[in-house]
Design a protein around this motif. Structure first.
Motif, short mmCIF file in Angstrom:
data_model
loop_
_atom_site.label_atom_id
_atom_site.label_comp_id
_atom_site.label_asym_id
_atom_site.label_seq_id
_atom_site.Cartn_x
_atom_site.Cartn_y
_atom_site.Cartn_z
N ARG A 68 -11.52 26.24 -21.09
CA ARG A 68 -11.30 24.82 -21.39
C ARG A 68 -12.61 24.06 -21.14
O ARG A 68 -12.60 22.91 -20.74
CB ARG A 68 -10.19 24.24 -20.50
N LYS A 114 -3.46 30.61 -26.90
CA LYS A 114 -4.15 30.05 -25.73
C LYS A 114 -5.09 28.91 -26.10
O LYS A 114 -5.62 28.24 -25.23
CB LYS A 114 -4.97 31.14 -25.02
N LYS A 116 -6.10 25.45 -26.82
CA LYS A 116 -5.49 24.15 -26.53
C LYS A 116 -6.34 22.98 -27.03
O LYS A 116 -5.87 21.87 -27.13
CB LYS A 116 -5.27 23.98 -25.02
N ASP A 117 -7.61 23.23 -27.31
CA ASP A 117 -8.51 22.17 -27.75
C ASP A 117 -8.70 22.25 -29.26
O ASP A 117 -8.61 23.32 -29.86
CB ASP A 117 -9.85 22.28 -27.01
N ALA A 149 -1.89 23.60 -30.90
CA ALA A 149 -3.29 23.20 -30.98
C ALA A 149 -3.52 22.35 -32.23
O ALA A 149 -2.80 22.46 -33.22
CB ALA A 149 -4.20 24.42 -31.02
#
Length: 197
Positions: A68, A114, A116-117, A149
């Protein structure tokens, strides 16, 4: 004087297991770069993006899947599922059947849930190399969208792996700038800035 056979054997041994810790090395390098630019006062941790073309796109997708550290990324003409290159890729000399766990671990496709951005994916419609088939690329990372996402997928007409048309290059630059303006430059403060997702 060394025999040519000995020299060939030594050369073939180089990098044999280089990818075994690829993800860990990638994250550690990115963390060091982020720490350095923050220390230098160039930026703050809340406003850093990442992007790349080809192997750089592959690296970007892995960074977003396994960390992240970045607010958003753009990935162009990347190969996101290494099982589509079963006889090796880059410095990987082992086949998929010799090291399936490495091919899986290095493929952001398997970690799309996975991400998320926000990620911007771009690909030439004529990029039909066996490892960069646009339909596979799009399907692989659009999976991230199914897990929440923010994903934008842009195909570029009449372009192959490397983009050549003036209009295309201007389009790509506009996409990158708009994406980073929205999701990096003007992003609100982020609560998670550590390497781990």
């Amino acid at each position: 004087m060394r025999s040519s056979t000995t020299r060939r054997c030594r050369l073939s041994d180089r990098g044999e297991t280089a990818n075994d810790t690829y993800v860990e090395q990638l994250i550690a390098s990115a963390q060091a770069a982020v720490d350095k630019v923050v220390e230098m006062g160039v930026t703050d941790r809340d406003h850093i993006g990442v992007g790349g073309h080809s192997y750089g796109g592959f690296m970007t997708a892995n960074l977003l899947a396994h960390s992240r550290l970045f607010r958003a990324g753009f990935a162009e003409s990347g190969a996101y599922n290494r099982s589509l290159t079963p006889w090796g890729f880059q410095a990987e000399r082992r086949s998929f059947w010799e090291a399936p766990e490495i091919y899986t671990k290095m493929s952001p496709f398997w970690y799309a849930d996975k991400i998320k951005d926000p990620i911007l994916l771009m690909h030439g419609e004529s990029g039909r190399q066996h490892r960069h088939v646009p339909d596979s690329v799009g399907a692989a990372l659009r999976g991230a969208q199914g897990h929440g996402a923010t994903v934008r997928y842009v195909t570029l007409p009449n372009e192959a792996h490397g983009y050549a048309g003036r209009e295309t290059l201007l389009h790509v630059l506009a996409e990158r700038l708009n994406w980073f303006d929205k999701y990096v430059k003007n992003a609100p403060a982020k609560t998670t800035t550590t390497a781990q997702p």
